[in-house]
Design a protein around this motif. Structure first.
Motif, PDB file in Angstrom:
ATOM      1  N   LEU A 186     -13.581  49.962 110.025  1.00  0.00           N
ATOM      2  CA  LEU A 186     -12.770  51.090 110.277  1.00  0.00           C
ATOM      3  C   LEU A 186     -13.361  52.172 110.120  1.00  0.00           C
ATOM      4  CD1 LEU A 186      -9.929  49.514 107.760  1.00  0.00           C
ATOM      5  CD2 LEU A 186      -9.340  50.151 110.196  1.00  0.00           C
ATOM      6  N   LYS A 187     -12.688  53.406 110.884  1.00  0.00           N
ATOM      7  CA  LYS A 187     -13.297  54.843 110.478  1.00  0.00           C
ATOM      8  C   LYS A 187     -12.625  55.278 109.324  1.00  0.00           C
ATOM      9  CE  LYS A 187     -13.803  57.155 114.231  1.00  0.00           C
ATOM     10  NZ  LYS A 187     -13.700  58.079 115.594  1.00  0.00           N
ATOM     11  N   LEU A 188     -13.419  55.719 108.517  1.00  0.00           N
ATOM     12  CA  LEU A 188     -12.897  56.047 107.040  1.00  0.00           C
ATOM     13  C   LEU A 188     -12.812  57.423 107.091  1.00  0.00           C
ATOM     14  CD1 LEU A 188     -14.681  53.771 104.633  1.00  0.00           C
ATOM     15  CD2 LEU A 188     -12.200  53.713 105.242  1.00  0.00           C
ATOM     16  N   PRO A 189     -11.898  58.257 106.436  1.00  0.00           N
ATOM     17  CA  PRO A 189     -11.836  59.750 105.949  1.00  0.00           C
ATOM     18  C   PRO A 189     -13.094  59.985 105.070  1.00  0.00           C
ATOM     19  CG  PRO A 189      -9.846  58.662 105.341  1.00  0.00           C
ATOM     20  CD  PRO A 189     -10.707  57.535 105.933  1.00  0.00           C
ATOM     21  N   PHE A 190     -13.207  61.412 105.304  1.00  0.00           N
ATOM     22  CA  PHE A 190     -14.068  62.212 104.436  1.00  0.00           C
ATOM     23  C   PHE A 190     -13.989  61.811 102.916  1.00  0.00           C
ATOM     24  CE2 PHE A 190     -14.947  65.639 101.627  1.00  0.00           C
ATOM     25  CZ  PHE A 190     -16.209  65.975 101.701  1.00  0.00           C
ATOM     26  N   GLY A 191     -12.529  62.050 102.351  1.00  0.00           N
ATOM     27  CA  GLY A 191     -12.292  61.792 101.142  1.00  0.00           C
ATOM     28  C   GLY A 191     -12.596  60.287 100.655  1.00  0.00           C
ATOM     29  N   ASN A 192     -12.475  59.316 101.498  1.00  0.00           N
ATOM     30  CA  ASN A 192     -12.815  57.962 101.025  1.00  0.00           C
ATOM     31  C   ASN A 192     -14.195  57.963 100.828  1.00  0.00           C
ATOM     32  OD1 ASN A 192     -10.008  57.921 102.400  1.00  0.00           O
ATOM     33  ND2 ASN A 192     -10.200  55.764 102.294  1.00  0.00           N
ATOM     34  N   LEU A 193     -15.158  58.433 101.672  1.00  0.00           N
ATOM     35  CA  LEU A 193     -16.368  58.217 101.686  1.00  0.00           C
ATOM     36  C   LEU A 193     -17.012  59.028 100.501  1.00  0.00           C
ATOM     37  CD1 LEU A 193     -17.297  59.103 105.350  1.00  0.00           C
ATOM     38  CD2 LEU A 193     -17.352  56.792 104.385  1.00  0.00           C
ATOM     39  N   ALA A 194     -16.400  60.085 100.056  1.00  0.00           N
ATOM     40  CA  ALA A 194     -16.789  60.869  98.780  1.00  0.00           C
ATOM     41  C   ALA A 194     -16.561  60.005  97.700  1.00  0.00           C
ATOM     42  CB  ALA A 194     -16.039  62.260  98.896  1.00  0.00           C
ATOM     43  N   CYS A 195     -15.392  59.356  97.636  1.00  0.00           N
ATOM     44  CA  CYS A 195     -14.989  58.490  96.579  1.00  0.00           C
ATOM     45  C   CYS A 195     -16.174  57.323  96.359  1.00  0.00           C
ATOM     46  CB  CYS A 195     -13.611  57.917  96.771  1.00  0.00           C
ATOM     47  SG  CYS A 195     -12.355  59.078  96.340  1.00  0.00           S
ATOM     48  N   ARG A 196     -16.433  56.705  97.542  1.00  0.00           N
ATOM     49  CA  ARG A 196     -17.374  55.648  97.548  1.00  0.00           C
ATOM     50  C   ARG A 196     -18.747  55.994  97.167  1.00  0.00           C
ATOM     51  NH1 ARG A 196     -15.965  51.124 101.601  1.00  0.00           N
ATOM     52  NH2 ARG A 196     -13.746  51.500 101.628  1.00  0.00           N
ATOM     53  N   TYR A 197     -19.201  57.041  97.790  1.00  0.00           N
ATOM     54  CA  TYR A 197     -20.685  57.280  97.759  1.00  0.00           C
ATOM     55  C   TYR A 197     -20.989  58.323  96.449  1.00  0.00           C
ATOM     56  CZ  TYR A 197     -21.182  55.086 102.239  1.00  0.00           C
ATOM     57  OH  TYR A 197     -21.214  54.496 103.331  1.00  0.00           O
ATOM     58  N   ILE A 198     -20.069  59.154  95.800  1.00  0.00           N
ATOM     59  CA  ILE A 198     -20.245  60.037  94.943  1.00  0.00           C
ATOM     60  C   ILE A 198     -19.375  59.414  93.661  1.00  0.00           C
ATOM     61  CG2 ILE A 198     -19.835  62.478  94.168  1.00  0.00           C
ATOM     62  CD1 ILE A 198     -19.912  63.250  97.173  1.00  0.00           C
ATOM     63  N   SER A 199     -18.027  59.321  93.812  1.00  0.00           N
ATOM     64  CA  SER A 199     -17.451  59.096  92.528  1.00  0.00           C
ATOM     65  C   SER A 199     -17.890  57.524  91.978  1.00  0.00           C
ATOM     66  CB  SER A 199     -16.052  59.046  92.811  1.00  0.00           C
ATOM     67  OG  SER A 199     -15.397  60.166  93.252  1.00  0.00           O
ATOM     68  N   ASN A 200     -18.058  56.638  92.784  1.00  0.00           N
ATOM     69  CA  ASN A 200     -18.463  55.449  92.318  1.00  0.00           C
ATOM     70  C   ASN A 200     -19.688  55.342  91.385  1.00  0.00           C
ATOM     71  OD1 ASN A 200     -16.136  53.869  93.291  1.00  0.00           O
ATOM     72  ND2 ASN A 200     -17.131  53.068  95.262  1.00  0.00           N
ATOM     73  N   GLY A 201     -20.503  56.554  91.657  1.00  0.00           N
ATOM     74  CA  GLY A 201     -21.707  56.337  91.041  1.00  0.00           C
ATOM     75  C   GLY A 201     -21.723  57.500  89.828  1.00  0.00           C
ATOM     76  N   MET A 202     -20.591  58.180  89.742  1.00  0.00           N
ATOM     77  CA  MET A 202     -20.618  59.230  88.699  1.00  0.00           C
ATOM     78  C   MET A 202     -19.257  59.029  87.851  1.00  0.00           C
ATOM     79  SD  MET A 202     -21.448  62.286  91.202  1.00  0.00           S
ATOM     80  CE  MET A 202     -21.440  63.567  89.897  1.00  0.00           C
ATOM     81  N   GLY A 203     -19.518  57.727  86.972  1.00  0.00           N
ATOM     82  CA  GLY A 203     -18.393  57.024  86.317  1.00  0.00           C
ATOM     83  C   GLY A 203     -17.436  57.847  85.618  1.00  0.00           C
ATOM     84  N   PHE A 204     -18.075  59.096  84.973  1.00  0.00           N
ATOM     85  CA  PHE A 204     -17.588  59.856  83.967  1.00  0.00           C
ATOM     86  C   PHE A 204     -16.424  60.870  84.544  1.00  0.00           C
ATOM     87  CE2 PHE A 204     -21.411  58.683  81.849  1.00  0.00           C
ATOM     88  CZ  PHE A 204     -21.016  58.498  80.638  1.00  0.00           C
ATOM     89  N   PHE A 205     -16.408  60.962  85.845  1.00  0.00           N
ATOM     90  CA  PHE A 205     -15.188  61.770  86.588  1.00  0.00           C
ATOM     91  C   PHE A 205     -14.216  60.848  87.124  1.00  0.00           C
ATOM     92  CE2 PHE A 205     -19.434  63.950  87.244  1.00  0.00           C
ATOM     93  CZ  PHE A 205     -18.933  65.235  86.707  1.00  0.00           C
ATOM     94  N   ASN A 206     -12.753  61.146  86.454  1.00  0.00           N
ATOM     95  CA  ASN A 206     -11.874  60.682  87.119  1.00  0.00           C
ATOM     96  C   ASN A 206     -11.343  61.098  88.340  1.00  0.00           C
ATOM     97  OD1 ASN A 206      -9.075  59.183  87.246  1.00  0.00           O
ATOM     98  ND2 ASN A 206      -8.874  59.195  85.158  1.00  0.00           N
ATOM     99  N   PRO A 207     -11.388  60.123  89.533  1.00  0.00           N
ATOM    100  CA  PRO A 207     -11.017  60.341  90.881  1.00  0.00           C
ATOM    101  C   PRO A 207      -9.532  60.694  91.077  1.00  0.00           C
ATOM    102  CG  PRO A 207     -11.397  58.262  90.870  1.00  0.00           C
ATOM    103  CD  PRO A 207     -11.780  58.636  89.471  1.00  0.00           C
ATOM    104  N   HIS A 208      -8.707  60.213  89.933  1.00  0.00           N
ATOM    105  CA  HIS A 208      -7.284  60.341  90.129  1.00  0.00           C
ATOM    106  C   HIS A 208      -6.828  61.812  89.641  1.00  0.00           C
ATOM    107  CE1 HIS A 208      -7.154  56.377  91.055  1.00  0.00           C
ATOM    108  NE2 HIS A 208      -7.905  55.838  89.784  1.00  0.00           N
ATOM    109  N   VAL A 209      -7.669  62.688  89.174  1.00  0.00           N
ATOM    110  CA  VAL A 209      -7.174  64.196  88.654  1.00  0.00           C
ATOM    111  C   VAL A 209      -8.243  64.990  89.281  1.00  0.00           C
ATOM    112  CG1 VAL A 209      -6.732  65.651  86.839  1.00  0.00           C
ATOM    113  CG2 VAL A 209      -6.288  63.146  86.665  1.00  0.00           C
ATOM    114  N   ASP A 210      -7.924  65.870  90.180  1.00  0.00           N
ATOM    115  CA  ASP A 210      -8.527  66.692  90.883  1.00  0.00           C
ATOM    116  C   ASP A 210      -9.447  67.885  89.788  1.00  0.00           C
ATOM    117  OD1 ASP A 210      -7.517  66.111  92.997  1.00  0.00           O
ATOM    118  OD2 ASP A 210      -6.389  67.746  93.609  1.00  0.00           O
ATOM    119  N   THR A 211      -9.024  68.133  88.524  1.00  0.00           N
ATOM    120  CA  THR A 211      -9.556  69.167  87.856  1.00  0.00           C
ATOM    121  C   THR A 211     -10.737  68.206  86.925  1.00  0.00           C
ATOM    122  OG1 THR A 211      -7.981  68.382  86.084  1.00  0.00           O
ATOM    123  CG2 THR A 211      -7.596  70.608  87.435  1.00  0.00           C
TER     124      THR A 211
END
Length: 487
Positions: A216-241
């Motif tokens: 599947l061709k993933l959008p930018f937001g999905n890729l950022a969650c996978r490659y950035i958020s998954n490795g920075m576990g103190f940031f909650n991706p469900h809240v922008d702030t």
């Protein structure tokens, strides 16, 4: 080319008395508690599962319907494939280094493993949904951006299999590509197709072919969650702030929570951002798999499942925004890579200057700090002038609402995606957003929940048309919130 699992929808889906719409549950695997750093992805731990609340909610809406059939629309991001980090013990496919550190790629066999893991950790949720279906109610899954992998027929089949439904009940569950028309009076979309960072470029033909595999061709937001958020576990991706901050806020956050757990945070962020940028452009260049002989069949299938006409499918697709991946500079700014490149160039030029000066005069390299301090105000000014467009996206604009209403011949449109509840009249269109159920917290310690548990309830009224209410479910009861305002 894969096709959808259900190709002959039941005609009773075209009519509904009672419809409940929820979105953005973000069900994922249970994160094991990190004994050394207990705040690491704390929001994902089993402590914050709401499967029991969901079961109570289903029984509640059945009571509100007073015995009539309830149509439950699960309006996108019900499952969060992007945050699943689990790997099979004995994989039948090759798992590369990137997948081991950031999660499996979106391919049929990998996506099926991920949904199996999610469903196993949410057995109570699936039992509740099964009971709801067995009692004669219906469920419609609208595919969102974080559960794009529902496009794979094998993933849909696994969800059906996990509910252990008899054959006559399986027809009461449906998966739709990106929109659904309820009772010919309400258009329901997740809404990501109007967000350039999260849109699926072609939900009619979502697959791309690699070397001996389909993906599947993933959008930018999905890729950022996978490659950035998954490795920075103190940031909650469900809240922008929680992850979109100023430079000073990032520094304070790092010193307070992360300097012991992730002293190499900058390197983690940098290679994750580079992986996101590269993957986004590689996917952007990948052409969808299209079979000219099947295009009309696909459009017909999508229309049938959405209770729409075939022309509506084509016309709704024309409303999509352009993907953010088509603008390289925009993505580099969102990833802070532009600021990283500025710092790198500044250090390089100053180093070269000092090397030249030292070849003529005997100076200490400490003199290099003088131009650095002189450049610092300009760098800070630039950083403050750059605003993130990710957090600025709220809802589709008035034009899209008006056009979608005209195309589908409805006067009510319900979205999800933004996690923000809305109920308003814009022009001649009633616009609602069902909010979210995701484990969202304002703090890393998970003591300040944004506990919405909101839904849209559409029911018969004294007039020929149904009425819609935005409601919150709390302690086994529901109450109307955010009264409709003229816009």
């Amino acid at each position: 080319m894969p096709t959808s699992f259900f190709t002959h929808p039941q005609t009773d889906f075209r009519s509904a008395q009672y419809t409940a719409i929820i979105s953005d549950l973000h069900l994922s695997e249970a994160e094991p508690v990190n004994k050394r750093f207990p705040l690491w992805k704390k929001f994902k731990t089993r402590q914050f599962f709401f499967d029991d609340v969901f079961e109570t909610f289903l029984k509640h809406i059945e009571e509100k319907a007073q015995g009539a059939t309830v149509e439950l629309v699960l309006n996108g991001d019900i499952f969060d494939f992007d945050s699943v980090m689990a790997l099979p013990d004995e994989p039948t496919f090759h798992v590369n280094w990137l997948e081991r550190h950031r999660g499996l790629f979106p391919r049929p066999e990998r996506s099926r493993f991920k949904i199996e893991k999610i469903l196993k950790d949410h057995e109570e949720f699936m039992r509740a949904l099964r009971g709801f279906i067995m009692r004669g109610n219906r469920a419609v899954f609208v595919i969102g951006n974080h559960d794009l992998e529902l496009h794979f027929p094998s993933v849909q089949q696994e969800i059906i299999r996990s509910m252990q439904l008899p054959d006559d009940k399986k027809e009461l569950v449906r998966f739709v590509e990106w929109f659904y028309i309820s009772n010919q009076d309400t258009l329901i979309e997740h809404g990501n197709q109007y967000d350039p960072y999260c849109m699926c470029e072609d939900p009619i033909n979502p697959y791309v072919r690699g070397y001996n595999y389909i993906s599947l061709k993933l959008p930018f937001g999905n890729l950022a969650c996978r490659y950035i958020s998954n490795g920075m576990g103190f940031f909650n991706p469900h809240v922008d702030t929680n992850y979109i901050m100023t430079l000073s806020e990032y520094v304070k956050f790092f010193l307070k929570y992360m300097w012991k757990a992730q002293p190499g945070l900058i390197l983690t962020w940098f290679w994750g951002s580079m992986a996101t940028l590269v993957h986004a452009f590689v996917d952007r260049l990948a052409a969808p798999i299209r079979n000219p002989l099947r295009i009309e069949d696909r459009v017909s299938i999508i229309a049938d499942k959405a209770n729409a006409e075939e022309r509506m499918v084509r016309e709704m697709k024309e409303l999509f925004v352009a993907p953010a991946a088509s603008q390289p500079m925009l993505l580099t700014r969102e990833l802070w890579l532009d600021r990283a490149f500025i710092v790198f160039i500044a250090f390089f030029l100053i180093f070269e200057l000092m090397t030249f000066v030292r070849s003529v005069y005997e100076l200490s390299f400490y003199w290099a700090f003088i131009p650095l301090f002189l450049l610092l105000p300009f760098f800070l000014f630039y950083s403050k002038s750059v605003t993130s467009l990710v957090s600025s996206y709220k809802e589709p604009d008035d034009r899209i609402l008006a056009m979608a209403s005209a195309i589908t011949k409805v006067k009510r449109i319900v979205y999800g995606h933004t996690h923000h509840t809305r109920h308003e009249i814009i022009g001649s269109v009633e616009h609602l957003n069902s909010g979210c159920w995701s484990p969202a917290f304002l703090d890393v310690e998970c003591t300040k929940p944004i506990d919405q548990k909101t839904f849209v309830w559409i029911s018969p009224s004294d007039t020929p048309t149904r009425q819609a209410e935005l409601m919150r479910f709390l302690d086994g009861k529901s109450e109307v919130i955010n009264p409709m305002a003229r816009g």
